[in-house]
Design a protein around this motif. Structure first.
Motif, PDB file in Angstrom:
ATOM      1  N   HIS A  10     -10.492  28.128   3.086  1.00 49.15           N
ATOM      2  CA  HIS A  10      -9.764  27.823   4.143  1.00 49.15           C
ATOM      3  C   HIS A  10      -8.549  27.397   3.203  1.00 49.15           C
ATOM      4  CE1 HIS A  10      -8.649  25.402   7.259  1.00 49.15           C
ATOM      5  NE2 HIS A  10      -7.896  24.179   6.554  1.00 49.15           N
ATOM      6  N   HIS A  11      -8.871  26.739   2.262  1.00 47.15           N
ATOM      7  CA  HIS A  11      -7.229  25.971   1.480  1.00 47.15           C
ATOM      8  C   HIS A  11      -7.451  27.338   0.684  1.00 47.15           C
ATOM      9  CE1 HIS A  11      -9.658  22.111   1.323  1.00 47.15           C
ATOM     10  NE2 HIS A  11      -9.136  21.878   1.145  1.00 47.15           N
TER      11      HIS A  11
ATOM     12  N   CYS B 219      -1.787  16.717   0.229  1.00 46.02           N
ATOM     13  CA  CYS B 219      -1.634  16.573   1.110  1.00 46.02           C
ATOM     14  C   CYS B 219      -0.963  16.252   1.347  1.00 46.02           C
ATOM     15  CB  CYS B 219      -3.329  16.710   1.913  1.00 46.02           C
ATOM     16  SG  CYS B 219      -4.386  17.528   0.597  1.00 46.02           S
TER      17      CYS B 219
ATOM     18  N   LYS C 213      -6.907  30.487   1.606  1.00 48.43           N
ATOM     19  CA  LYS C 213      -6.599  31.233   3.121  1.00 48.43           C
ATOM     20  C   LYS C 213      -4.824  30.151   3.909  1.00 48.43           C
ATOM     21  CE  LYS C 213     -10.122  33.863   4.283  1.00 48.43           C
ATOM     22  NZ  LYS C 213     -10.905  33.933   5.356  1.00 48.43           N
ATOM     23  N   GLU C 214      -4.949  29.104   3.592  1.00 47.28           N
ATOM     24  CA  GLU C 214      -3.624  28.288   4.289  1.00 47.28           C
ATOM     25  C   GLU C 214      -2.742  28.240   3.915  1.00 47.28           C
ATOM     26  OE1 GLU C 214      -2.892  25.159   7.202  1.00 47.28           O
ATOM     27  OE2 GLU C 214      -4.390  26.239   7.064  1.00 47.28           O
ATOM     28  N   HIS C 215      -3.400  28.115   1.886  1.00 42.45           N
ATOM     29  CA  HIS C 215      -2.039  27.732   1.273  1.00 42.45           C
ATOM     30  C   HIS C 215      -1.369  28.555   0.215  1.00 42.45           C
ATOM     31  CE1 HIS C 215      -2.636  23.630   2.534  1.00 42.45           C
ATOM     32  NE2 HIS C 215      -3.619  23.710   1.762  1.00 42.45           N
TER      33      HIS C 215
END
Length: 720
Positions: free
Chosen positions: A581-582, A484, A584-586
């Motif tokens: 979340h991870h 990250c 969709k985020e990445h």
């Protein structure tokens, strides 16, 4: 007056003594003026002799008097004297500056030159001139020392430090005894071996052959052996195995980790070479212009490894632009160049295809897998009978377990399988995530062995608070933080490298939270932890002074995925808040692709299905993004996730049907069509192979016959 140069040199003879004294004075050199004058004359004679052999030489339109006058004016020219002076300061003269000086003097003197022959004349002159000076001896001595260090650094292949209880260390082995050279193909999209014509494939050791283009790009999946191949090239060039590589003689290997170059305050390759390489190889007395000399001669093999390891995409593009400019610059364009990257993190416009042919590293076929196994055990056991027994055992196991056989087409995974098989053959896993898990567990056993065997050794500090059961958790948290951090921080350009102080700071917080101790105690334990890692573990290695990186990005990605999953399993948030979340985020970030694939793979069937549906629903109104997401979902199926078909919301048939729609779409971009083909073929040996073949067969009248046969050849061999 006829001089040793073979033509009247009245004017030249008159000016050279003054020119020589001026050059020596400005250079503050102790060189005897007679020696410098001899070097200049020897260079002129060599250039003139070479020029006379041409039908129409540089000074074809001039008589001896005009040649004498012209050369006298050339050497009186201040720009020429500056370049000759540089040679006395251990710098190789700039040939382009000398060429411009020739043109300028010719224009002033109204001398007609055959311009195409200016560079050959100047190059011959300056090479001979340089070789006649004492500096050349220093360059040769520096080269000999440099090559010795390259050989020392590159001739052995280093395996992660593995030690199983009751067993000996796995020591580095000579590269030539164990390295298996992969095949490559010159194609736009990495293709599956079933679709290849053997004539399209070449052995990677032929990529430096003089008959091929000077500058190429090699793309390869994680663990495909890109860095080891570059190490192989560096070692072989340093060992002067030019004939084996199809190269001319007397070349200098230059191996650069692109991430190290990108971490410099200013991206300047020459500065990096002159300042960092001597430190890296512990070299003293490298002349200031050492690397520039070999580069300008076209006598270097430039190996630029790991463009993908620059995580920030803007920085990656900036570095690629610098590299492209450097290697295509007229000064250095004659050198051979290889650049490597993972395909997922690579943009095709980084390097123009006509100038830089792109090659893809192919998976190992059965013959290469068997050759590696043979070499592996021949280096592990001096007893030939025991070596043969182990080789046969592993080959038999692979023939019985097709899923592992598919995995070990990847050289890194093959190495891990061999490591694990040596000590514990019954534990060989069937899937990628399980193989990584077993490998990491094996690596971390080193730590417990240190505590038992070496607690009296003064070089190692004891870990007072961390127990064996804490090790993987700390490594998971560290991997996630590194992954990250280097996306968020623009000044951290590499995907894996991190400064020691930053690791200590992060680990201190994690250890304090994990062990409920004071911060100063946690900091000391973090120091000890890093010392142990650099001394023994194969997971995290020191990369230069006070910098560390995971030994392979694959381990970083797997541990990062485990950390995300742990947060969900530990109740730190809902599935949507953490896992989805991870994703969709990445989803569109290549740096996270492997992490997300592994994260989905380690879930249970129902959450896997939920994650894949979320991917399919995201941005589906955008055609290009939908294609990306559908292909990503297809990649999830190629990982053969556990019992996905048992989930109520199993998305596999929907994915296969949508992929077939792409397959039969006549207007589909060829790059996407190629990805569709690879996705279907990679479903072999998964529980989806049969279904994939069925949906393809239903539409076979709209699929090219030869392509359909390739699908049958691949998918009918499935275990299902």
């Amino acid at each position: 007056m006829i001089d040793i140069l073979g033509f009247t040199t009245t004017a030249l003879k008159a000016v050279l003594p003054t020119v020589v004294k001026e050059i020596i004075k400005k250079a503050q050199s102790q060189l005897n003026p007679t020696e410098l004058e001899k070097a200049i004359k020897t260079g002129i004679k060599a250039a003139q002799d070479a020029d006379k052999n041409k039908q129409k030489g540089l000074l074809f339109a001039c008589d001896d008097r005009q040649i004498d006058t012209f050369l006298a004016k050339v050497f009186e020219y201040s720009g020429v004297q500056t370049e000759l002076e540089n040679a006395l300061k251990d710098k190789f003269p700039d040939i382009q500056n000398l060429i411009e000086a020739f043109k300028q003097v010719a224009q002033e003197q109204k001398i007609k030159l055959n311009e195409p022959d200016i560079e050959p004349w100047v190059r011959t002159f300056i090479n001979i001139y340089f070789q006649e000076l004492p500096v050349y001896g220093r360059y040769q001595a520096a080269k000999d020392n440099y090559l010795k260090q390259i050989i020392k650094d590159s001739e052995k292949i280093h395996f992660a430090g593995i030690k199983m209880k009751g067993q000996d260390w796995d020591i580095p082995e000579p590269l030539e005894k164990i390295f298996v050279i992969p095949d490559v193909i010159n194609k736009e999209q990495k293709a599956n071996r079933v679709s290849l014509n053997s004539k399209d494939m070449i052995s990677a050791n032929k990529l430096l052959n003089s008959s091929l283009p000077q500058q190429i790009v090699i793309l390869g999946d994680p663990g495909s052996g890109k860095s080891t191949l570059m190490q192989y090239f560096a070692a072989n060039v340093a060992q002067k195995k030019f004939a084996e590589l199809g190269l001319p003689e007397n070349l200098l290997p230059i191996l650069i980790r692109i991430r190290d170059l990108a971490n410099q305050p200013e991206i300047n390759i020459l500065t990096y070479l002159q300042e960092r390489i001597p430190r890296k190889y512990s070299l003293d007395n490298i002349p200031e212009g050492f690397f520039d000399y070999w580069l300008k001669q076209g006598k270097a093999v430039i190996l630029l490894d790991g463009l993908d390891e620059i995580a920030d995409q803007n920085k990656q593009r900036e570095v690629a632009r610098h590299l492209s400019y450097f290697v295509t610059n007229n000064k250095y364009v004659q050198n051979r160049v290889i650049i490597t990257s993972r395909p997922a993190e690579y943009k095709r416009d980084f390097f123009e295809t006509p100038k830089f042919p792109h090659y893809f590293i192919l998976p190992f076929d059965e013959s290469k897998i068997n050759l590696f196994i043979d070499r592996w055990y021949n280096t592990r056991f001096s007893d030939s009978e025991e070596s043969q027994r182990r080789q046969s055992s592993l080959k038999e196991l692979l023939n019985k377990q097709e899923r592992i056989k598919i995995l070990v087409e990847n050289p890194l995974l093959l190495t891990l399988v061999c490591l694990i098989h040596r000590y514990d053959a019954v534990r060989l896993p069937q899937k990628r995530d399980k193989l990584y898990e077993t490998a990491i567990e094996t690596l971390l056993l080193n730590w417990e062995m240190i505590r038992f065997e070496e607690k009296q050794a003064p070089i190692y500090k004891k870990l007072e608070h961390i127990k064996f059961t804490n090790l993987q958790r700390l490594m998971e948290k560290l991997a996630y933080w590194i992954h990250c951090q280097q996306i968020a921080a623009e000044d951290k350009n590499s995907s894996t490298i991190v400064e020691r102080d930053e690791i200590i700071q992060q680990l201190s917080k994690d250890i304090q939270h994990l062990k409920k101790i004071e911060l100063y105690e946690a900091k000391q334990e973090a120091e000890n932890f890093i010392d142990y890692i650099s001394a023994r573990s194969g997971l995290l290695n020191e990369q230069g002074k006070n910098c560390y990186a995971f030994v392979h990005k694959t381990f970083q990605e797997y541990l990062c995925a485990k950390e995300i999953d742990y947060r969900y399993q530990n109740g730190e948030g809902s599935y949507e808040e953490i896992v989805l979340h991870h994703i969709k985020e990445h989803l569109y970030n290549p740096h996270w692709r492997e992490v997300l694939l592994l994260l989905i793979e380690i879930q249970k069937p129902k959450p896997i299905a939920k994650a894949i549906w979320a991917i399919l629903e995201q941005d589906k109104e955008n055609e290009q993004l939908y294609y990306h997401n559908l292909l990503f979902a297809g990649s999830c199926l190629t990982e053969d996730p556990n019992n996905l078909k048992t989930a109520d919301n199993d998305p596999s048939l929907h994915i296969l049907s949508e992929l077939v729609k792409l397959e039969i779409n006549p207007d589909l971009d060829e790059k996407i069509r190629s990805q569709v083909f690879s996705t279907f073929c990679n479903l072999s040996q998964t529980e989806f192979a049969k279904s994939a073949l069925e949906v393809l067969a239903e539409n076979q009248d709209r699929i090219d016959e030869a392509r359909m046969q390739q699908y049958r050849n691949k998918l009918e061999k499935s275990k299902v």
